[in-house]
Each structure stands twice: as C-alpha cells, then as structure tokens.
Write a protein that holds these residues in place. Structure first.
Motif, PDB file in Angstrom:
ATOM      1  N   LEU A  73       0.822  -1.200   0.000  1.00  0.00           N
ATOM      2  CA  LEU A  73       0.000   0.000   0.000  1.00  0.00           C
ATOM      3  C   LEU A  73       0.864   1.261   0.000  1.00  0.00           C
ATOM      4  O   LEU A  73       1.932   1.288   0.605  1.00  0.00           O
ATOM      5  N   LYS A  74       0.364   2.285  -0.666  1.00  0.00           N
ATOM      6  CA  LYS A  74       0.986   3.607  -0.623  1.00  0.00           C
ATOM      7  C   LYS A  74       0.472   4.302   0.631  1.00  0.00           C
ATOM      8  O   LYS A  74      -0.691   4.652   0.717  1.00  0.00           O
ATOM      9  N   ILE A  75       1.336   4.449   1.605  1.00  0.00           N
ATOM     10  CA  ILE A  75       0.969   5.098   2.872  1.00  0.00           C
ATOM     11  C   ILE A  75       1.760   6.399   2.936  1.00  0.00           C
ATOM     12  O   ILE A  75       2.717   6.539   3.684  1.00  0.00           O
ATOM     13  N   ARG A  82       6.114   3.498   1.427  1.00  0.00           N
ATOM     14  CA  ARG A  82       5.410   2.322   0.968  1.00  0.00           C
ATOM     15  C   ARG A  82       5.443   1.288   2.089  1.00  0.00           C
ATOM     16  O   ARG A  82       6.482   1.070   2.700  1.00  0.00           O
ATOM     17  N   ALA A  83       4.304   0.670   2.367  1.00  0.00           N
ATOM     18  CA  ALA A  83       4.226  -0.333   3.428  1.00  0.00           C
ATOM     19  C   ALA A  83       3.653  -1.632   2.882  1.00  0.00           C
ATOM     20  O   ALA A  83       2.683  -1.617   2.134  1.00  0.00           O
ATOM     21  N   ARG A  84       4.258  -2.724   3.283  1.00  0.00           N
ATOM     22  CA  ARG A  84       3.713  -4.042   2.975  1.00  0.00           C
ATOM     23  C   ARG A  84       2.973  -4.511   4.213  1.00  0.00           C
ATOM     24  O   ARG A  84       3.576  -4.735   5.252  1.00  0.00           O
ATOM     25  N   THR A  85       1.677  -4.648   4.080  1.00  0.00           N
ATOM     26  CA  THR A  85       0.898  -5.146   5.207  1.00  0.00           C
ATOM     27  C   THR A  85       1.060  -6.659   5.272  1.00  0.00           C
ATOM     28  O   THR A  85       1.295  -7.308   4.252  1.00  0.00           O
ATOM     29  N   GLY A  97      -6.928  -4.264 -11.337  1.00  0.00           N
ATOM     30  CA  GLY A  97      -6.482  -3.129 -12.136  1.00  0.00           C
ATOM     31  C   GLY A  97      -5.497  -2.193 -11.456  1.00  0.00           C
ATOM     32  O   GLY A  97      -5.037  -1.234 -12.062  1.00  0.00           O
ATOM     33  N   THR A  98      -5.158  -2.471 -10.189  1.00  0.00           N
ATOM     34  CA  THR A  98      -4.177  -1.622  -9.516  1.00  0.00           C
ATOM     35  C   THR A  98      -2.782  -2.167  -9.777  1.00  0.00           C
ATOM     36  O   THR A  98      -2.610  -3.335 -10.119  1.00  0.00           O
ATOM     37  N   GLY A  99      -1.805  -1.335  -9.590  1.00  0.00           N
ATOM     38  CA  GLY A  99      -0.418  -1.770  -9.730  1.00  0.00           C
ATOM     39  C   GLY A  99       0.054  -2.484  -8.474  1.00  0.00           C
ATOM     40  O   GLY A  99      -0.733  -2.813  -7.579  1.00  0.00           O
ATOM     41  N   GLU A 100       1.367  -2.701  -8.415  1.00  0.00           N
ATOM     42  CA  GLU A 100       1.946  -3.373  -7.255  1.00  0.00           C
ATOM     43  C   GLU A 100       1.663  -2.597  -5.973  1.00  0.00           C
ATOM     44  O   GLU A 100       1.335  -3.171  -4.943  1.00  0.00           O
ATOM     45  N   TRP A 101       1.781  -1.270  -6.020  1.00  0.00           N
ATOM     46  CA  TRP A 101       1.577  -0.417  -4.844  1.00  0.00           C
ATOM     47  C   TRP A 101       0.225   0.271  -4.995  1.00  0.00           C
ATOM     48  O   TRP A 101       0.058   1.154  -5.828  1.00  0.00           O
ATOM     49  N   ALA A 102      -0.751  -0.134  -4.196  1.00  0.00           N
ATOM     50  CA  ALA A 102      -2.118   0.366  -4.308  1.00  0.00           C
ATOM     51  C   ALA A 102      -2.383   1.507  -3.329  1.00  0.00           C
ATOM     52  O   ALA A 102      -1.772   1.590  -2.259  1.00  0.00           O
ATOM     53  N   GLU A 103      -3.313   2.364  -3.704  1.00  0.00           N
ATOM     54  CA  GLU A 103      -3.783   3.416  -2.800  1.00  0.00           C
ATOM     55  C   GLU A 103      -4.557   2.766  -1.655  1.00  0.00           C
ATOM     56  O   GLU A 103      -5.207   1.736  -1.844  1.00  0.00           O
TER      57      GLU A 103
END
Length: 193
Positions: A73-75, A82-85, A97-103
């Motif tokens: 996620l874009k935090i 950028r954070a990986r939950t 449809g989102t990329g690797e890093w989502a809103e």
C-alpha cells in the motif's frame, strides 16, 4: 547541512525504491518508511499460520470481503513511503487493475503480526498505527505474538487512532464497523512465541 536536516533527506526517490523492491531477493521484504529503506524479515511458520487462520475467520464472518495477504500500500500521508501489510481487508476484487503499490482508499482493515526482529516494536506498534490512521484506514489489527495479545486500533482522526483496545489471546475482541464482527482469539495461543 545540519545533521537534523540530513536525517530527513530521503535515501532515494519512491520510484527508485519500487524498482529496488521489485528486484530484491526472496529472503527479504523491503518497505520505504520516512524516506528510508527498511528490511523486514520473511515471516516464519507461526506468522503465516496466524494470517491463514485470520483469512478463514474473515471468510466465515464477512464473505463479502477478502483478506489479502502481504498487500503493498501507498501510505504517503504520514510516512511518505510504501508499506507491505501482513494482510489487508477490502471488498472482493478491490485491487483489480491496480499496480503493485495500491492506494489505501477503500481498505477496511490492515493487519500486522509481530516478527522476531529488533524493529518490530517501532514498526508494528508505533509507525504503522500512525501511518494507517493518517491514511484513513478504519481498523488496524495487531496480532502481538510476543505479548500474547490482540490490539484493535479504530476511529482514525488527524493521524491517530482514537480507540485502542488490547486483549490477551483467548479473550474475544470486537472488530468495529466497517469490519463488524467479534474475533474469538483462543486459537492464536498456538501461534504465540
């Protein structure tokens, strides 16, 4: 340049971090926190089982939602990074449809499970609650294996969660709306450290 100014200079651009993370070896997971690259250890078996257990529980209580493991996620609101939950609860097909890093928009809950590393205290108990609250994520669930407890953060306002409730493993925890169910935590005792 003074030392305090240098401390706030990012190590690299976000785009450079994304390229680095894409090419990182599978032995590590990278996050970009406050402009700095942070290495997070790969989860152990108990960590993975805790997330798998929670996926099953969420499906039973909220089949309209999906618990996505290890979502990026874009935090940016607080952490400028950028954070990986460990897991992210959102409506099914939310990330199509989102990329690797989502809103983070539309995410209902983020989940972190503590790991065996020296940064887990700051990352999971301090930085991530602030970052997730600043991003407006309604609920943050921390499964703290070291403490043998579950902490539910809710009601984000001005970069902080106004409600924080901690219960020992084995004591039910309420996951407030928009999640909206009671989490029975007895089984988490098996995954404690």
């Amino acid at each position: 340049m003074t030392p305090s100014t240098a401390d706030h200079q990012p190590q690299m651009l976000v785009e450079e971090f994304e390229e680095l993370a894409r090419n990182a070896p599978e032995l590590v997971r990278l996050e970009f926190i406050d402009g700095k690259v942070v290495v997070k250890p790969v989860p152990d078996g108990n960590h993975i089982e805790a997330i798998a257990w929670l996926q099953q529980v969420c499906m039973q209580h909220r089949p309209d939602l999906w618990l996505y493991a290890e979502r990026e996620l874009k935090i940016e609101e607080y952490r400028k990074g950028r954070a990986r939950t460990d897991a992210t609860l959102a409506p099914r097909r939310h990330f199509v449809g989102t990329g690797e890093w989502a809103e983070p928009d539309g995410v209902l809950m983020t989940v972190e499970v503590t790991s065996h590393d020296r940064d887990t205290n700051r990352r999971d108990r301090v930085d991530k609650p602030r970052g997730y609250a600043a991003a407006g994520i309604p609920v943050y669930l921390l499964i703290d294996r070291e403490a043998g407890s579950v902490t539910v953060y809710a009601d984000p306002e001005k970069g902080e969660y106004r409600s924080v409730t901690t219960r020992a493993f084995g004591v039910a925890s309420e996951l407030p709306e928009p999640v909206g169910f009671t989490l029975e935590t007895d089984e988490l005792k098996e995954f404690a450290d």
